[in-house]
Structure formats: structure tokens, C-alpha cells
Design a protein around this motif. Structure first.
Motif, PDB file in Angstrom:
ATOM      1  N   ARG A  41      23.407   3.382  10.548  1.00 12.17           N
ATOM      2  CA  ARG A  41      22.397   3.269   9.485  1.00 12.17           C
ATOM      3  C   ARG A  41      22.815   2.222   8.452  1.00 12.17           C
ATOM      4  NH1 ARG A  41      19.957   9.073   7.829  1.00 12.17           N
ATOM      5  NH2 ARG A  41      18.447   7.650   6.896  1.00 12.17           N
ATOM      6  N   ARG A  42      24.119   2.119   8.192  1.00 15.28           N
ATOM      7  CA  ARG A  42      24.589   1.098   7.241  1.00 15.28           C
ATOM      8  C   ARG A  42      24.362  -0.298   7.798  1.00 15.28           C
ATOM      9  NH1 ARG A  42      30.753   1.332   5.388  1.00 15.28           N
ATOM     10  NH2 ARG A  42      30.992   0.791   7.604  1.00 15.28           N
ATOM     11  N   ASN A  43      24.622  -0.484   9.101  1.00 14.66           N
ATOM     12  CA  ASN A  43      24.384  -1.791   9.711  1.00 14.66           C
ATOM     13  C   ASN A  43      22.900  -2.128   9.742  1.00 14.66           C
ATOM     14  OD1 ASN A  43      27.113  -2.139  10.186  1.00 14.66           O
ATOM     15  ND2 ASN A  43      27.031  -1.261  12.236  1.00 14.66           N
ATOM     16  N   ILE A  44      22.065  -1.111  10.007  1.00 13.98           N
ATOM     17  CA  ILE A  44      20.621  -1.344   9.984  1.00 13.98           C
ATOM     18  C   ILE A  44      20.171  -1.732   8.581  1.00 13.98           C
ATOM     19  CG2 ILE A  44      18.374  -0.210  10.212  1.00 13.98           C
ATOM     20  CD1 ILE A  44      19.528   1.417  12.500  1.00 13.98           C
ATOM     21  N   ALA A  45      20.767  -1.068   7.577  1.00 14.61           N
ATOM     22  CA  ALA A  45      20.406  -1.370   6.187  1.00 14.61           C
ATOM     23  C   ALA A  45      20.775  -2.803   5.823  1.00 14.61           C
ATOM     24  CB  ALA A  45      21.096  -0.387   5.244  1.00 14.61           C
ATOM     25  N   LYS A  46      21.866  -3.319   6.421  1.00 13.39           N
ATOM     26  CA  LYS A  46      22.261  -4.702   6.136  1.00 13.39           C
ATOM     27  C   LYS A  46      21.330  -5.690   6.822  1.00 13.39           C
ATOM     28  CE  LYS A  46      27.222  -4.026   5.370  1.00 13.39           C
ATOM     29  NZ  LYS A  46      28.578  -4.342   5.884  1.00 13.39           N
ATOM     30  N   LEU A  47      21.022  -5.415   8.112  1.00 10.71           N
ATOM     31  CA  LEU A  47      20.211  -6.351   8.877  1.00 10.71           C
ATOM     32  C   LEU A  47      18.724  -6.185   8.603  1.00 10.71           C
ATOM     33  CD1 LEU A  47      22.086  -6.138  12.296  1.00 10.71           C
ATOM     34  CD2 LEU A  47      22.341  -7.848  10.491  1.00 10.71           C
ATOM     35  N   LYS A  48      18.285  -4.943   8.386  1.00  7.91           N
ATOM     36  CA  LYS A  48      16.870  -4.650   8.126  1.00  7.91           C
ATOM     37  C   LYS A  48      16.787  -3.719   6.927  1.00  7.91           C
ATOM     38  CE  LYS A  48      15.662  -5.137  13.003  1.00  7.91           C
ATOM     39  NZ  LYS A  48      14.892  -6.379  12.856  1.00  7.91           N
ATOM     40  N   PRO A  49      16.976  -4.246   5.728  1.00 11.29           N
ATOM     41  CA  PRO A  49      17.043  -3.380   4.534  1.00 11.29           C
ATOM     42  C   PRO A  49      15.780  -2.590   4.267  1.00 11.29           C
ATOM     43  CG  PRO A  49      16.941  -5.704   3.926  1.00 11.29           C
ATOM     44  CD  PRO A  49      17.163  -5.670   5.397  1.00 11.29           C
ATOM     45  N   ALA A  50      14.620  -3.036   4.762  1.00  9.27           N
ATOM     46  CA  ALA A  50      13.382  -2.289   4.523  1.00  9.27           C
ATOM     47  C   ALA A  50      13.437  -0.909   5.152  1.00  9.27           C
ATOM     48  CB  ALA A  50      12.184  -3.063   5.081  1.00  9.27           C
ATOM     49  N   VAL A  51      14.228  -0.741   6.214  1.00 11.37           N
ATOM     50  CA  VAL A  51      14.344   0.558   6.870  1.00 11.37           C
ATOM     51  C   VAL A  51      15.014   1.566   5.954  1.00 11.37           C
ATOM     52  CG1 VAL A  51      15.319   1.762   8.861  1.00 11.37           C
ATOM     53  CG2 VAL A  51      14.419  -0.542   9.132  1.00 11.37           C
ATOM     54  N   ALA A  52      15.971   1.113   5.165  1.00  9.64           N
ATOM     55  CA  ALA A  52      16.761   2.015   4.334  1.00  9.64           C
ATOM     56  C   ALA A  52      16.123   2.302   2.987  1.00  9.64           C
ATOM     57  CB  ALA A  52      18.164   1.436   4.117  1.00  9.64           C
ATOM     58  N   ILE A  53      15.028   1.637   2.657  1.00 14.99           N
ATOM     59  CA  ILE A  53      14.389   1.805   1.351  1.00 14.99           C
ATOM     60  C   ILE A  53      13.127   2.632   1.522  1.00 14.99           C
ATOM     61  CG2 ILE A  53      13.302   0.618  -0.582  1.00 14.99           C
ATOM     62  CD1 ILE A  53      15.107  -1.744  -0.048  1.00 14.99           C
ATOM     63  N   ALA A  54      13.068   3.742   0.818  1.00 20.37           N
ATOM     64  CA  ALA A  54      11.877   4.589   0.817  1.00 20.37           C
ATOM     65  C   ALA A  54      11.093   4.346  -0.471  1.00 20.37           C
ATOM     66  CB  ALA A  54      12.259   6.065   0.937  1.00 20.37           C
ATOM     67  N   GLU A  55       9.810   4.468  -0.384  1.00 26.37           N
ATOM     68  CA  GLU A  55       8.955   4.229  -1.541  1.00 26.37           C
ATOM     69  C   GLU A  55       9.001   5.406  -2.506  1.00 26.37           C
ATOM     70  OE1 GLU A  55       5.562   1.470   0.713  1.00 26.37           O
ATOM     71  OE2 GLU A  55       5.080   3.492   0.003  1.00 26.37           O
ATOM     72  N   GLY A  56       9.105   5.094  -3.799  1.00 26.69           N
ATOM     73  CA  GLY A  56       8.999   6.112  -4.831  1.00 26.69           C
ATOM     74  C   GLY A  56      10.260   6.885  -5.148  1.00 26.69           C
TER      75      GLY A  56
ATOM     76  N   VAL B 218      11.604   1.369  -5.319  1.00 25.13           N
ATOM     77  CA  VAL B 218      10.407   0.528  -5.289  1.00 25.13           C
ATOM     78  C   VAL B 218       9.184   1.431  -5.218  1.00 25.13           C
ATOM     79  CG1 VAL B 218      11.638  -1.365  -4.165  1.00 25.13           C
ATOM     80  CG2 VAL B 218      10.412   0.292  -2.766  1.00 25.13           C
ATOM     81  N   ASP B 219       8.091   0.951  -5.795  1.00 23.96           N
ATOM     82  CA  ASP B 219       6.852   1.723  -5.748  1.00 23.96           C
ATOM     83  C   ASP B 219       6.047   1.447  -4.488  1.00 23.96           C
ATOM     84  OD1 ASP B 219       7.461   2.908  -8.115  1.00 23.96           O
ATOM     85  OD2 ASP B 219       6.175   1.608  -9.340  1.00 23.96           O
ATOM     86  N   ASN B 220       6.181   0.231  -3.958  1.00 27.52           N
ATOM     87  CA  ASN B 220       5.360  -0.122  -2.802  1.00 27.52           C
ATOM     88  C   ASN B 220       6.057  -1.211  -1.996  1.00 27.52           C
ATOM     89  OD1 ASN B 220       3.096  -0.142  -1.104  1.00 27.52           O
ATOM     90  ND2 ASN B 220       2.178  -1.848  -2.224  1.00 27.52           N
ATOM     91  N   LYS B 221       5.899  -1.140  -0.662  1.00 25.73           N
ATOM     92  CA  LYS B 221       6.389  -2.174   0.254  1.00 25.73           C
ATOM     93  C   LYS B 221       5.204  -2.687   1.067  1.00 25.73           C
ATOM     94  CE  LYS B 221       9.283   0.559   2.304  1.00 25.73           C
ATOM     95  NZ  LYS B 221      10.342   1.045   3.222  1.00 25.73           N
ATOM     96  N   TYR B 222       5.188  -3.989   1.313  1.00 27.52           N
ATOM     97  CA  TYR B 222       4.078  -4.550   2.080  1.00 27.52           C
ATOM     98  C   TYR B 222       4.537  -5.852   2.735  1.00 27.52           C
ATOM     99  CZ  TYR B 222       3.431  -7.607  -2.000  1.00 27.52           C
ATOM    100  OH  TYR B 222       3.635  -8.504  -3.006  1.00 27.52           O
ATOM    101  N   GLY B 223       3.654  -6.424   3.528  1.00 26.21           N
ATOM    102  CA  GLY B 223       3.971  -7.670   4.203  1.00 26.21           C
ATOM    103  C   GLY B 223       4.655  -7.449   5.539  1.00 26.21           C
ATOM    104  N   ASP B 224       5.105  -8.536   6.157  1.00 25.29           N
ATOM    105  CA  ASP B 224       5.805  -8.472   7.438  1.00 25.29           C
ATOM    106  C   ASP B 224       7.116  -7.713   7.278  1.00 25.29           C
ATOM    107  OD1 ASP B 224       3.812  -9.980   8.535  1.00 25.29           O
ATOM    108  OD2 ASP B 224       4.847 -11.903   8.259  1.00 25.29           O
ATOM    109  N   ASN B 225       7.264  -6.653   8.099  1.00 24.98           N
ATOM    110  CA  ASN B 225       8.472  -5.819   8.079  1.00 24.98           C
ATOM    111  C   ASN B 225       8.770  -5.249   6.693  1.00 24.98           C
ATOM    112  OD1 ASN B 225       9.028  -6.294  10.840  1.00 24.98           O
ATOM    113  ND2 ASN B 225      10.036  -8.236  10.330  1.00 24.98           N
ATOM    114  N   ASP B 226       7.702  -5.073   5.877  1.00 25.34           N
ATOM    115  CA  ASP B 226       7.856  -4.509   4.521  1.00 25.34           C
ATOM    116  C   ASP B 226       8.842  -5.305   3.681  1.00 25.34           C
ATOM    117  OD1 ASP B 226       6.056  -2.512   5.071  1.00 25.34           O
ATOM    118  OD2 ASP B 226       7.587  -1.071   5.702  1.00 25.34           O
ATOM    119  N   ARG B 227       8.770  -6.602   3.778  1.00 26.42           N
ATOM    120  CA  ARG B 227       9.755  -7.440   3.091  1.00 26.42           C
ATOM    121  C   ARG B 227       9.450  -7.637   1.610  1.00 26.42           C
ATOM    122  NH1 ARG B 227       9.196 -13.568   5.240  1.00 26.42           N
ATOM    123  NH2 ARG B 227      10.639 -13.843   3.496  1.00 26.42           N
ATOM    124  N   PHE B 228       8.190  -7.476   1.210  1.00 24.06           N
ATOM    125  CA  PHE B 228       7.815  -7.682  -0.189  1.00 24.06           C
ATOM    126  C   PHE B 228       7.742  -6.343  -0.911  1.00 24.06           C
ATOM    127  CE2 PHE B 228       5.866 -11.277   2.108  1.00 24.06           C
ATOM    128  CZ  PHE B 228       6.552 -12.317   1.486  1.00 24.06           C
TER     129      PHE B 228
END
Length: 203
Positions: free
Chosen positions: A133-148, A162-172
């Protein structure tokens, strides 16, 4: 008696392994349901998802095994009673306690093996899950971030909300709050932003 002991143990082991497989499948599907929001639609390949559930299986074994022993015992002795095999044993002078002796001995050794398993294998699998999960968080941080809610990044000594994630792979991100922490877990800097962007590290 040896033939009878082997017969009883064989029936019990058949029920044990079949019940274990079914119960493990049920618990795996339950885990998929619990982690579906974290794993689905995040750009993770099947190998990483497979590793996650493979490392999750030892922890599930700790929950599945007691239920499996109970269920297989009910199935075994219920079948004996239904087929009048217990009546035949009693007519031959074999008590219930004596007929259960091979299973009691097997459960004793199973408990020793389970103790070793819980003491050695499960902590190792939990460490594997943590590192994955730590490696996933480094490579794909959107996976480790939950909204709210605040999500911890222990490797970076910070947590983020964060209040909201959007865009490709929730990058924004919208309405970002970052707490940077000292090694003693004390917040020493707070960063706020209306918008943010996640950039993955190199693989």
C-alpha cells in the motif's frame, strides 16, 4: 478401532477442507466488497490486486478457521447421527468421547500449528500489505487519498485532506489541507490550497 479412527478422521478432514475453501471464498468476496472503492478504477493492474488479496488471505484464515472447525464438526457428527452410525458405535460399546478422540488429537495439533501461523505468517503478511500500500501510495497517490477525511502518508511524514478528486486517475484535487509532521508525529506546518494536482513518482 484404528479403522474406525481413520474413517472418522477422513470424514472430518474432507468436511474441513471443503468448508475452509467455501468460507475463504466468502470472506475474500467480502474483502473485495470492502476494498472495492480503493482498488476499482484506480489504474491498478490485476497483478497488484492479486498480490493484495494473496497477502490478505493469512489474516482471513484467522477468522475462517474457527468457523470451519465448527462447521465441519457439525457436518461430520450430524451425518453420523443421520445415518445411524452413532447408534452402531454405541451398540459396539464405543462412547461418544472415544469416537471423538482422533478429532480431538487432530485439533490439538491444529491449534499448535495455528499458533505458529498467527505468530509468524500473519505479521509477515501484514508487513507485505503495508509495504504494498505504501508503494501504491508513492506511484499512484490518488489511491491512498480518501475524500473528506485525513489520509496518512507515513513515508512522507504528512497527512492530507481533500474535499473532491476529479480528472484522469483522480489527479486533480479541490480544497486541499496538508499537515506536515515531525518524526515525533507533531504537526509543524499546515498548507492549504483551493486546488492541487497529484504527480506520481517514477516506477
Amino acid at each position: 478401532m484404528r479403522i474406525l479412527d481413520r474413517y472418522i478422521l477422513k470424514r472430518f478432514l474432507f468436511n474441513l477442507f471443503s468448508s475452509f475453501a467455501i468460507m475463504m471464498l466468502i470472506f475474500i468476496f467480502q474483502s473485495i466488497w470492502l476494498f472495492i472503492d480503493d482498488l476499482a478504477g484506480r489504474g491498478l493492474d490485476m497483478l497488484i490486486i492479486g498480490k493484495f488479496f494473496f497477502y490478505k488471505m493469512p489474516e482471513l484464515t484467522e477468522k475462517v478457521l474457527p468457523l470451519t472447525v465448527l462447521l465441519s464438526s457439525i457436518l461430520t457428527f450430524g451425518t453420523f447421527a443421520e445415518n445411524y452410525e452413532f447408534a452402531a458405535m454405541k451398540a459396539s460399546g464405543i462412547s461418544l468421547q472415544r469416537s471423538m478422540l482422533p478429532i480431538i488429537i487432530f485439533i490439538f495439533f491444529l491449534s499448535l500449528g495455528t499458533f505458529w501461523f498467527a505468530n509468524s505468517v500473519i505479521p509477515a503478511s501484514e508487513q507485505k500489505i503495508f509495504n504494498l500500500r505504501r508503494n501504491i501510495a508513492k506511484l499512484k497517490p490518488a489511491v491512498a487519498i480518501a475524500e473528506g477525511v485525513f489520509s496518512d502518508f507515513e513515508s512522507a511524514d504528512m497527512n492530507i485532506k481533500v474535499d473532491n478528486k476529479y480528472g484522469d486517475n483522480d489527479r486533480f484535487l479541490e480544497n486541499v489541507i496538508i499537515h506536515q509532521k515531525t518524526p515525533t508525529n507533531i504537526n509543524y506546518r499546515v498548507i492549504k490550497s483551493n486546488k492541487g494536482e497529484l504527480i506520481s513518482g517514477e516506477k
